[in-house]
Design an enzyme around this catalytic site. Structure first.
Site, PDB file in Angstrom:
ATOM      1  N   GLY A  11       0.835  -1.200   0.000  1.00  0.00           N
ATOM      2  CA  GLY A  11       0.000   0.000   0.000  1.00  0.00           C
ATOM      3  C   GLY A  11       0.864   1.243   0.000  1.00  0.00           C
ATOM      4  O   GLY A  11       2.095   1.147  -0.018  1.00  0.00           O
ATOM      5  N   ASP A  12       0.217   2.402  -0.013  1.00  0.00           N
ATOM      6  CA  ASP A  12       0.917   3.705  -0.022  1.00  0.00           C
ATOM      7  C   ASP A  12       1.818   3.870  -1.241  1.00  0.00           C
ATOM      8  O   ASP A  12       2.853   4.520  -1.182  1.00  0.00           O
ATOM      9  CB  ASP A  12       1.758   3.894   1.261  1.00  0.00           C
ATOM     10  CG  ASP A  12       0.935   3.676   2.515  1.00  0.00           C
ATOM     11  OD1 ASP A  12      -0.207   4.145   2.528  1.00  0.00           O
ATOM     12  OD2 ASP A  12       1.439   3.034   3.455  1.00  0.00           O
ATOM     13  N   ALA A  38      -7.114   2.747   5.734  1.00  0.00           N
ATOM     14  CA  ALA A  38      -5.919   3.284   5.091  1.00  0.00           C
ATOM     15  C   ALA A  38      -6.315   4.604   4.464  1.00  0.00           C
ATOM     16  O   ALA A  38      -7.487   4.941   4.430  1.00  0.00           O
ATOM     17  CB  ALA A  38      -5.394   2.321   4.034  1.00  0.00           C
ATOM     18  N   HIS A  40      -5.534   7.757   1.339  1.00  0.00           N
ATOM     19  CA  HIS A  40      -4.858   8.246   0.145  1.00  0.00           C
ATOM     20  C   HIS A  40      -4.551   9.714   0.367  1.00  0.00           C
ATOM     21  O   HIS A  40      -5.404  10.436   0.870  1.00  0.00           O
ATOM     22  CB  HIS A  40      -5.799   8.250  -1.051  1.00  0.00           C
ATOM     23  CG  HIS A  40      -6.140   6.907  -1.574  1.00  0.00           C
ATOM     24  ND1 HIS A  40      -5.208   5.948  -1.838  1.00  0.00           N
ATOM     25  CD2 HIS A  40      -7.327   6.386  -1.932  1.00  0.00           C
ATOM     26  CE1 HIS A  40      -5.832   4.891  -2.329  1.00  0.00           C
ATOM     27  NE2 HIS A  40      -7.107   5.120  -2.383  1.00  0.00           N
ATOM     28  N   THR A 127      -4.840  -0.688  12.454  1.00  0.00           N
ATOM     29  CA  THR A 127      -5.108   0.746  12.587  1.00  0.00           C
ATOM     30  C   THR A 127      -6.283   0.973  13.545  1.00  0.00           C
ATOM     31  O   THR A 127      -6.680   2.107  13.773  1.00  0.00           O
ATOM     32  CB  THR A 127      -5.449   1.385  11.229  1.00  0.00           C
ATOM     33  OG1 THR A 127      -6.598   0.716  10.694  1.00  0.00           O
ATOM     34  CG2 THR A 127      -4.303   1.281  10.255  1.00  0.00           C
ATOM     35  N   THR A 301      -3.598   7.540   8.146  1.00  0.00           N
ATOM     36  CA  THR A 301      -4.631   7.289   9.154  1.00  0.00           C
ATOM     37  C   THR A 301      -4.080   7.462  10.566  1.00  0.00           C
ATOM     38  O   THR A 301      -4.736   8.010  11.433  1.00  0.00           O
ATOM     39  CB  THR A 301      -5.208   5.872   8.978  1.00  0.00           C
ATOM     40  OG1 THR A 301      -5.681   5.751   7.643  1.00  0.00           O
ATOM     41  CG2 THR A 301      -6.371   5.615   9.931  1.00  0.00           C
ATOM     42  N   GLY A 303      -0.600   8.468  11.364  1.00  0.00           N
ATOM     43  CA  GLY A 303       0.539   9.372  11.522  1.00  0.00           C
ATOM     44  C   GLY A 303       1.819   8.659  11.928  1.00  0.00           C
ATOM     45  O   GLY A 303       2.864   9.273  12.096  1.00  0.00           O
TER      46      GLY A 303
HETATM   47  P1  GDP Z   1      -1.905   5.538  -1.708  1.00  0.00           P
HETATM   48  O1  GDP Z   1      -2.574   5.072  -0.488  1.00  0.00           O
HETATM   49  O2  GDP Z   1      -1.426   4.430  -2.575  1.00  0.00           O
HETATM   50  O3  GDP Z   1      -2.715   6.548  -2.458  1.00  0.00           O
HETATM   51  O4  GDP Z   1      -0.580   6.290  -1.258  1.00  0.00           O
HETATM   52  P2  GDP Z   1      -0.401   7.445  -0.160  1.00  0.00           P
HETATM   53  O5  GDP Z   1      -1.267   8.566  -0.477  1.00  0.00           O
HETATM   54  O6  GDP Z   1      -0.431   6.890   1.186  1.00  0.00           O
HETATM   55  O7  GDP Z   1       1.136   7.784  -0.362  1.00  0.00           O
HETATM   56  C1  GDP Z   1       1.604   8.352  -1.464  1.00  0.00           C
HETATM   57  C2  GDP Z   1       2.301   9.650  -1.053  1.00  0.00           C
HETATM   58  O8  GDP Z   1       3.207   9.998  -2.032  1.00  0.00           O
HETATM   59  C3  GDP Z   1       1.352  10.829  -0.937  1.00  0.00           C
HETATM   60  O9  GDP Z   1       1.833  11.705   0.036  1.00  0.00           O
HETATM   61  C4  GDP Z   1       1.420  11.454  -2.330  1.00  0.00           C
HETATM   62  O10 GDP Z   1       1.124  12.838  -2.344  1.00  0.00           O
HETATM   63  C5  GDP Z   1       2.837  11.220  -2.655  1.00  0.00           C
HETATM   64  N1  GDP Z   1       3.135  11.025  -4.061  1.00  0.00           N
HETATM   65  C6  GDP Z   1       2.447  10.358  -5.017  1.00  0.00           C
HETATM   66  N2  GDP Z   1       3.151  10.322  -6.159  1.00  0.00           N
HETATM   67  C7  GDP Z   1       4.312  10.961  -5.901  1.00  0.00           C
HETATM   68  C8  GDP Z   1       5.476  11.259  -6.679  1.00  0.00           C
HETATM   69  O11 GDP Z   1       5.593  10.869  -7.830  1.00  0.00           O
HETATM   70  N3  GDP Z   1       6.478  11.940  -6.051  1.00  0.00           N
HETATM   71  C9  GDP Z   1       6.411  12.355  -4.762  1.00  0.00           C
HETATM   72  N4  GDP Z   1       7.437  12.998  -4.240  1.00  0.00           N
HETATM   73  N5  GDP Z   1       5.341  12.082  -4.004  1.00  0.00           N
HETATM   74  C10 GDP Z   1       4.305  11.420  -4.574  1.00  0.00           C
END
Ligand code: GDP
Length: 424
Positions: A11-12, A38, A40, A127, A301, A303
Site C-alpha cells: 500500500g501507499d 488506510a 490516500h 489501525t 490514518t 501518523g
Molecule cells: P496511496 O494510499 O497508494 O494513495 O498512497 P499514499 O497517499 O499513502 O502515499 C503516497 C504519497 O506519495 C502521498 O503523500 C502522495 O502525495 C505522494 N506522491 C504520489 N506520487 C508521488 C510522486 O511521484 N512523487 C512524490 N514525491 N510524491 C508522490
C-alpha cells in the site's frame, strides 16, 4: 469500459494520485473493498487531502463516486469526509452507496482495539478502524447491510441477537463495558438518516452504466501483499486488495475489467507488522522516510512512521502478477534523486538457496535480500515532462525495473501534484 488502479505491494504506492489523475476521463470511480483503515493523499488545485473512504474521483464534478458492496462502510467517517472536502472549497462530490454495503458498527472499532490489547506484543499493528472484526462478522453472517437500517422491527430483533454474543465476549474475554441494545438501535437509526440520501441499488446502477458505455475506475486500497489470500498472511488486511475482487465488490462482470494499472513505488514502504525483506533501518531509513512521498512517509490514518526499504523486484513482480497487471504506474521516482547508488533487491536467499519467486509466509520470514546496486542520477527530476529528458541513469533504473516486473511501465510519476506525470 472498466479500469482498475491497484497497489503492487504493502500500500501507499501513490494510488490516490494516479486515480485522481485518471478520474478526469472517468464517469464513475468505485471503492470496492477495504474501509477507512488506510488513506490516500491527494494534492490537486483545491489543496492537499487525506481521504480514507471517499473515492478519489471526489474532486471531479463529472464523476459519480460509488461505495461498492465490498466496502466496510463507516457512515460517520464518510459523512465527515464529505463535509471536510466541502469545507476546503471543493464542490459537493457526487456520492452513491450500495444498499448491499455493510455497515461498520461502533463496536467493531472497540473489538479491534480490545483484541490488539489482548494480543499485546503479538498484535497485528491494526489501525484499530474495526476492519478485522467487521469482516469476521460479515462472513459469520452477523453483519448489517445498509438496507437493514431501514427495516425497523427486523433491525431491533437482529441487534438483540447480535449483541448477545458480543456482550458475552466483552464480559468474559475482554472485561469491558457491555453494549446497550437501545443505544445501538438509536445509533443505527441515526446512521440510516445520515446515509439515506446516497443509497442506491448498485447492481442495477452498474449494469445500466456499463450498458451505456460509461467509463468506470475501480480504486484499490492497500496492495497485493496485504491481500488475505496472496499476501503475507496473517499480517494482511481482511478484504481482497486485488483488481479481480472489483468484480465482486462493485458487481462488475469479470470480463469487463480491461485495464489493470498497478501502482508501484520506486522504493518500498510498509505499515504494520509482517515480513519486509528489503527493509532498511537507522539513518539510511530515516533519510528516505524524511524525503519520501510528499513531506515524508508517515501513515495517513495513524501518523505513524512507515517502515522503509529498497525496491523489491521479487515482491513487486509477484504483486503485479497476482493483480493481473496490464500496465504499471511507477511513482515517487523523484525522491531517489539524492542517492549516489541505489540498491535494488533482485532475489531472496531462503534456506541457502536464492529464489526470484515470492514464497509463502514461513519461508518469506527467513528470506534475506540479494541486492544489485544501480547508479543514482543525483538530480531533481521534478518538472520534467518527457521521458527522453530524464537523466540516463534514471531511465536505466526504470528500464531495469520494468524488465524485472515483466509488465510495461506506462506512467512515471515524478512529483506529488496531478500534473507531475510522464506518459510513456
Ligand atoms: P496511496 O494510499 O497508494 O494513495 O498512497 P499514499 O497517499 O499513502 O502515499 C503516497 C504519497 O506519495 C502521498 O503523500 C502522495 O502525495 C505522494 N506522491 C504520489 N506520487 C508521488 C510522486 O511521484 N512523487 C512524490 N514525491 N510524491 C508522490
Amino acid at each position: 469500459m472498466v479500469k482498475a488502479v491497484v497497489g503492487a505491494c504493502w500500500g501507499d504506492e501513490g494510488k490516490g494520485k494516479i486515480t485522481d489523475m485518471l478520474a478526469a476521463d472517468a464517469d464513475i470511480v468505485v471503492r470496492f473493498q477495504g474501509g477507512a483503515n488506510a488513506g490516500h493523499t491527494i494534492v490537486n488545485d483545491y489543496g492537499k487531502f487525506a481521504l480514507h473512504l471517499l473515492p478519489s474521483g471526489s474532486f471531479n464534478q463529472n464523476v459519480t463516486n460509488m461505495i461498492g458492496n465490498g466496502v466496510a462502510l463507516d457512515i460517520p467517517q464518510l459523512i465527515k469526509e464529505i463535509e471536510d472536502v466541502e469545507a476546503q472549497g471543493v464542490p459537493r462530490p457526487k456520492i452513491v452507496v450500495s444498499e448491499r454495503a455493510q455497515v461498520l458498527m461502533p463496536y467493531h472499532r472497540l473489538f479491534d482495539a480490545y483484541e490488539e490489547e489482548r494480543l499485546s506484543d503479538r498484535q497485528f499493528g491494526s489501525t484499530k478502524s474495526g476492519i478485522a472484526p467487521f469482516f469476521s462478522d460479515k462472513f459469520s453472517k452477523i453483519g448489517f447491510q445498509v438496507w437493514e437500517l431501514f427495516e425497523e422491527d427486523r433491525l431491533r430483533e437482529k441487534i438483540k441477537n447480535v449483541i448477545e454474543v458480543k456482550n458475552l465476549m466483552l464480559e468474559h474475554i475482554y472485561h469491558k463495558p457491555l453494549i446497550d441494545e437501545n443505544e445501538l438501535y438509536e445509533t443505527c437509526k441515526q446512521y440510516g438518516e445520515m446515509i439515506k440520501p446516497y443509497v442506491i441499488d448498485s447492481v442495477q446502477y452498474m449494469h445500466n452504466a456499463l450498458k451505456e458505455g460509461k467509463t468506470v475506475l475501480l480504486e484499490g486500497q492497500l496492495g497485493s501483499l496485504k491481500d488475505p489470500d496472496f499476501g503475507i498472511y496473517p499480517m494482511t488486511t481482511s478484504s481482497s486488495t486485488l483488481a479481480g475482487y472489483g468484480s465482486i465488490g462493485a458487481c462488475i462482470p469479470p470480463y469487463e475489467i480491461k485495464e489493470i494499472i498497478t501502482v508501484v513505488k520506486a522504493y518500498s514502504s510498509a505499515v504494520g507488522a509482517g515480513a519486509f525483506v528489503s527493509e532498511i533501518f537507522g539513518s539510511e531509513a530515516d533519510e528516505l522516510r524524511r524525503r519520501g512521498g510528499d513531506g515524508g512517509e508517515f501513515g495517513v490514518t495513524t501518523g505513524r512512521p512507515r517502515r522503509m526499504g529498497w525496491f523489491d523486484c521479487v515482491a513487486s513482480r509477484y504483486g503485479c502478477r497476482v493483480q493481473g497487471t496490464t500496465a504499471v504506474a511507477f511513482t515517487v521516482l523523484d525522491v531517489l534523486g539524492y542517492l549516489d547508488e541505489i540498491p535494488v533487491c533482485v532475489g531472496y536467499e531462503v534456506d541457502g538457496e536464492v529464489t526470484r519467486d515470492f514464497p509463502t509466509t514461513g519461508r518469506l520470514e527467513r528470506a534475506k535480500p540479494v541486492y544489485k546496486v544501480l547508479p543514482g542520477w543525483k538530480t531533481d527530476i521534478r518538472g520534467i515532462k518527457s521521458y527522453d529528458e530524464l537523466p540516463e541513469n534514471c531511465r536505466n533504473y526504470i528500464e531495469f525495473i520494468e524488465k524485472e516486473l515483466e509488465v510495461p511501465i506506462k506512467i512515471v510519476s515524478n512529483g506529488p501534484a496531478r500534473n507531475d506525470i510522464i506518459m510513456r
